[in-house]
Design a protein around this motif. Structure first.
Motif, PDB file in Angstrom:
ATOM      1  N   ALA A  88     -75.673 -71.411 103.988  1.00  6.49           N
ATOM      2  CA  ALA A  88     -75.787 -70.189 103.179  1.00  6.49           C
ATOM      3  C   ALA A  88     -74.535 -69.345 103.330  1.00  6.49           C
ATOM      4  CB  ALA A  88     -77.015 -69.386 103.610  1.00  6.49           C
ATOM      5  N   GLU A  89     -74.192 -68.644 102.262  1.00  4.32           N
ATOM      6  CA  GLU A  89     -73.053 -67.730 102.307  1.00  4.32           C
ATOM      7  C   GLU A  89     -73.324 -66.575 101.352  1.00  4.32           C
ATOM      8  OE1 GLU A  89     -68.172 -67.768 101.799  1.00  4.32           O
ATOM      9  OE2 GLU A  89     -69.329 -69.629 101.686  1.00  4.32           O
ATOM     10  N   ALA A  90     -73.074 -65.361 101.809  1.00  5.69           N
ATOM     11  CA  ALA A  90     -73.282 -64.181 100.967  1.00  5.69           C
ATOM     12  C   ALA A  90     -72.319 -63.079 101.392  1.00  5.69           C
ATOM     13  CB  ALA A  90     -74.723 -63.691 101.062  1.00  5.69           C
ATOM     14  N   MET A  91     -72.061 -62.156 100.475  1.00  8.06           N
ATOM     15  CA  MET A  91     -71.093 -61.095 100.731  1.00  8.06           C
ATOM     16  C   MET A  91     -71.614 -59.785 100.164  1.00  8.06           C
ATOM     17  SD  MET A  91     -68.617 -59.289  98.809  1.00  8.06           S
ATOM     18  CE  MET A  91     -67.921 -60.361  97.552  1.00  8.06           C
ATOM     19  N   GLN A  92     -71.269 -58.698 100.871  1.00  4.75           N
ATOM     20  CA  GLN A  92     -71.534 -57.368 100.341  1.00  4.75           C
ATOM     21  C   GLN A  92     -70.303 -56.500 100.576  1.00  4.75           C
ATOM     22  OE1 GLN A  92     -75.083 -55.225 101.102  1.00  4.75           O
ATOM     23  NE2 GLN A  92     -76.428 -57.013 101.017  1.00  4.75           N
ATOM     24  N   GLU A  93     -70.147 -55.495  99.715  1.00  4.90           N
ATOM     25  CA  GLU A  93     -69.042 -54.565  99.866  1.00  4.90           C
ATOM     26  C   GLU A  93     -69.558 -53.207 100.311  1.00  4.90           C
ATOM     27  OE1 GLU A  93     -66.879 -54.505  96.225  1.00  4.90           O
ATOM     28  OE2 GLU A  93     -65.738 -56.310  96.724  1.00  4.90           O
ATOM     29  N   PHE A  94     -68.765 -52.548 101.145  1.00  2.72           N
ATOM     30  CA  PHE A  94     -69.120 -51.250 101.694  1.00  2.72           C
ATOM     31  C   PHE A  94     -67.909 -50.318 101.587  1.00  2.72           C
ATOM     32  CE2 PHE A  94     -71.487 -54.591 103.735  1.00  2.72           C
ATOM     33  CZ  PHE A  94     -72.795 -54.115 103.785  1.00  2.72           C
ATOM     34  N   PRO A  96     -59.172 -40.876 101.646  1.00  8.35           N
ATOM     35  CA  PRO A  96     -60.388 -40.062 101.607  1.00  8.35           C
ATOM     36  C   PRO A  96     -61.630 -40.924 101.832  1.00  8.35           C
ATOM     37  CG  PRO A  96     -58.949 -39.557  99.752  1.00  8.35           C
ATOM     38  CD  PRO A  96     -58.380 -40.765 100.395  1.00  8.35           C
ATOM     39  N   ALA A  97     -62.685 -40.301 102.320  1.00  8.15           N
ATOM     40  CA  ALA A  97     -63.945 -41.010 102.551  1.00  8.15           C
ATOM     41  C   ALA A  97     -64.414 -41.703 101.276  1.00  8.15           C
ATOM     42  CB  ALA A  97     -65.011 -40.024 103.030  1.00  8.15           C
ATOM     43  N   GLY A  98     -64.831 -42.970 101.419  1.00 11.22           N
ATOM     44  CA  GLY A  98     -65.368 -43.717 100.298  1.00 11.22           C
ATOM     45  C   GLY A  98     -64.347 -44.440  99.457  1.00 11.22           C
ATOM     46  N   GLN A  99     -63.051 -44.259  99.733  1.00  8.99           N
ATOM     47  CA  GLN A  99     -62.035 -44.902  98.889  1.00  8.99           C
ATOM     48  C   GLN A  99     -61.748 -46.332  99.325  1.00  8.99           C
ATOM     49  OE1 GLN A  99     -58.626 -42.569  97.557  1.00  8.99           O
ATOM     50  NE2 GLN A  99     -57.258 -44.269  98.093  1.00  8.99           N
ATOM     51  N   GLU A 100     -61.666 -46.544 100.643  1.00  3.51           N
ATOM     52  CA  GLU A 100     -61.380 -47.894 101.130  1.00  3.51           C
ATOM     53  C   GLU A 100     -62.648 -48.753 101.088  1.00  3.51           C
ATOM     54  OE1 GLU A 100     -58.605 -49.431 101.970  1.00  3.51           O
ATOM     55  OE2 GLU A 100     -57.432 -47.667 101.419  1.00  3.51           O
ATOM     56  N   VAL A 101     -62.506 -49.961 100.576  1.00  5.14           N
ATOM     57  CA  VAL A 101     -63.630 -50.884 100.434  1.00  5.14           C
ATOM     58  C   VAL A 101     -63.507 -52.004 101.474  1.00  5.14           C
ATOM     59  CG1 VAL A 101     -64.792 -52.529  98.902  1.00  5.14           C
ATOM     60  CG2 VAL A 101     -63.861 -50.383  97.982  1.00  5.14           C
ATOM     61  N   ILE A 102     -64.602 -52.220 102.208  1.00  7.98           N
ATOM     62  CA  ILE A 102     -64.669 -53.277 103.226  1.00  7.98           C
ATOM     63  C   ILE A 102     -65.624 -54.354 102.735  1.00  7.98           C
ATOM     64  CG2 ILE A 102     -65.093 -53.807 105.646  1.00  7.98           C
ATOM     65  CD1 ILE A 102     -62.872 -51.730 105.169  1.00  7.98           C
ATOM     66  N   GLU A 103     -65.151 -55.562 102.703  1.00  9.26           N
ATOM     67  CA  GLU A 103     -65.967 -56.697 102.276  1.00  9.26           C
ATOM     68  C   GLU A 103     -66.458 -57.449 103.516  1.00  9.26           C
ATOM     69  OE1 GLU A 103     -64.743 -59.378  98.877  1.00  9.26           O
ATOM     70  OE2 GLU A 103     -64.443 -60.736 100.582  1.00  9.26           O
ATOM     71  N   VAL A 104     -67.772 -57.578 103.659  1.00 10.65           N
ATOM     72  CA  VAL A 104     -68.365 -58.294 104.788  1.00 10.65           C
ATOM     73  C   VAL A 104     -69.011 -59.574 104.260  1.00 10.65           C
ATOM     74  CG1 VAL A 104     -70.032 -58.233 106.674  1.00 10.65           C
ATOM     75  CG2 VAL A 104     -68.776 -56.156 106.060  1.00 10.65           C
ATOM     76  N   CYS A 105     -68.555 -60.691 104.791  1.00 12.74           N
ATOM     77  CA  CYS A 105     -69.063 -62.007 104.366  1.00 12.74           C
ATOM     78  C   CYS A 105     -69.746 -62.692 105.543  1.00 12.74           C
ATOM     79  CB  CYS A 105     -67.921 -62.876 103.842  1.00 12.74           C
ATOM     80  SG  CYS A 105     -68.453 -64.510 103.278  1.00 12.74           S
TER      81      CYS A 105
END
Length: 496
Positions: free
Chosen positions: A358-364, A404-413
């Motif tokens: 299984a493999e899945a990703m979400q962005e934060f 600023p808060a919320g601008q940088e996106v972190i992708e967790v896989c």
């Protein structure tokens, strides 16, 4: 060592557990052995016996584990196989192995829904499986890693100790936690003798209406002599039986299958011979007969041997003609996040019952202005709050650009391989900077150095080399400022 369940188990174990370099260890004559090392000795002996019988050396193995084992327990099993000098082809769930054995008895039948009820010595698994003429597909699994024959033995032991104390006004456990080393050893031996007698009594009560538990000179020359009826024994463990039936109900709901849609109920494990267990299953399924076509003692070994043959050669693949055997993830996998103005939420990335691999990703998004790092804390379970689930590991993704808060996106896989081992990667999308954790090296896992020490001069496998490069961070870093992620959106990758 602080785990409540572990402390309770230790009271009744006939050996001493101490804190070792990498977690709990078995104390044998003052020398500490991690559980993985003890397991490796057992695996060596099993392989040696099989090699002698087959008159050929064995180097490759499939090792089965309870379906509800955590990621760390699976990694520990893999460690044990490697320490034994074996090439572990696959870590296979026991209900899936039993399903393979079941399928070989009815290879050409059309689609059937099968419930595997696996209650052994220490663990309990239930799986709903769909089989057709060429495939086995697990639909849902559930279970309890502390529910099985040993728990029934422990209930009997507690009953006997309490009755003995009432009869003779003495506590036979004196010296178990206090006193000299000799006192502790004598108490452990006393418990070992009682455990053996209680285990035998449990077996006898499956065939006889009552039995007597007798231990000569149990304490200070006083004999233990206690008679117990089957009905009394069943009352002692009724709550455990009900817990098992609740899990059966839950796994059916997860699979979205009704009781009426189950074609066969297959019993696996010695504890399924207890009459009350069988009665409760039949009652739950409204009188449906149980399937007894495969041996409850041999089915898992038989199925895993077939799986090993399939993995080891084309001839076996042709012989058994399985198109696929697909297992599922027993519990949801995710991370701790800040969401809806509340810290500590559990955000699922790979949901329970996802097909393996299984493999899945979400962005934060980052939560704070100029946040330079985020902490990825990984959990396994179904509770809404992260800390109420099983903690698996953590790591830090740093060098996030000021913003600023919320601008940088972190992708967790997250990715779970065929061994059931979890790999987690976090990437800052604006820089492509990343960190990766193979969870098998965290939460008290054996370090690469410990493995080398145990294995001596043996060659370290490729898997161990890979794992030794993974970062492991001190737990106190969990308080680092800016270690919270805010949920953004979800993307799912379809497993290949």
């Amino acid at each position: 060592m602080g785990d409540t369940q572990l402390k309770n188990d230790m009271t009744y174990w006939p050996f001493k557990v101490a804190q070792g370099d990498s977690g709990p260890a078995i104390d044998i004559s003052g020398k500490y052995y991690p559980p993985e090392e003890i397991a490796s000795y057992l695996l060596k002996q099993i392989v040696q016996d099989a090699s002698t019988y087959l008159r050929t050396p064995i180097k490759k193995v499939v090792i089965t584990v309870p379906a509800y084992f955590t990621d760390g327990q699976r990694a520990a099993t893999l460690d044990a196989g490697e320490l034994a000098g074996l090439e572990v082809l696959e870590i296979l769930n026991e209900p899936t192995a039993a399903a393979i054995a079941y399928k070989l008895e009815r290879f050409h039948e059309e689609s059937r829904n099968v419930l595997i009820f696996d209650m052994g010595g220490g663990t309990f698994d239930v799986a709903v499986i769909n089989t057709d003429s060429t495939s086995i597909e697990v639909l849902s699994v559930d279970g309890d890693t502390h529910l099985g024959g040993e728990d029934f033995d422990k209930a009997l032991m507690h009953f006997c100790l309490k009755r003995f104390q009432e009869q003779h006004k003495v506590n036979p456990l004196v010296g178990n936690n206090l006193g000299t080393k000799t006192d502790k050893d004598v108490t452990k031996q006393r418990l070992r003798r009682l455990q053996t007698k209680c285990e035998n009594a449990k077996v006898q009560l499956s065939f006889a209406p009552e039995t007597t538990i007798s231990v000569d000179s149990f304490y200070n020359g006083i004999d233990l002599l206690i008679t117990i009826a089957r009905e009394e024994f069943e009352k002692l463990i009724e709550s455990l039986f009900n817990k098992a039936i609740d899990i059966v109900d839950r796994v059916l709901k997860d699979a979205e299958i009704s009781k009426r849609d189950i074609h066969d109920i297959v019993l696996i494990g010695g504890s399924t011979r207890i009459p009350r267990v069988r009665e409760l299953i039949i009652e739950f399924f409204d009188g449906k007969a149980l399937n007894h076509t495969i041996s409850p003692d041999e089915a898992v070994a038989y199925g895993s041997a077939v799986k090993a043959a399939i993995l080891n050669g084309d001839q076996s693949k042709k012989m058994y003609n399985f198109k696929h055997i697909r297992d599922v993830i027993p519990r949801s996998l995710g991370i701790r996040t800040w969401m809806f103005d509340q810290e500590g939420q559990f955000t699922v990335i790979i949901p329970k019952s996802s097909k393996i691999p299984a493999e899945a990703m979400q962005e934060f998004r980052t939560k704070l202005d100029n946040q330079s790092a985020v902490e990825i804390k990984i959990f396994q379970g179904e509770e809404r709050m992260a800390d109420d689930n099983e903690y698996l590991g953590e790591f830090i993704l740093s060098e996030i650009p000021p913003a600023p808060a919320g601008q940088e996106v972190i992708e967790v896989c997250m990715r779970v391989n065929n061994m059931g081992i979890l790999h987690v990667t976090a990437v800052c999308k604006s820089t492509n900077g990343s960190e990766t954790l193979i969870v098998s090296e965290n939460k008290g896992r054996l370090s690469a150095e410990t493995k080398k020490r145990i294995a001596g001069n043996k060659k370290i496998t490729k898997t161990n080399k890979e794992n030794s490069d993974m970062p492991t961070l001190p737990h106190q870093q969990s308080q680092k400022k800016g270690g919270i992620l805010r949920r953004l959106t979800t993307f799912k990758k379809t497993p290949k």
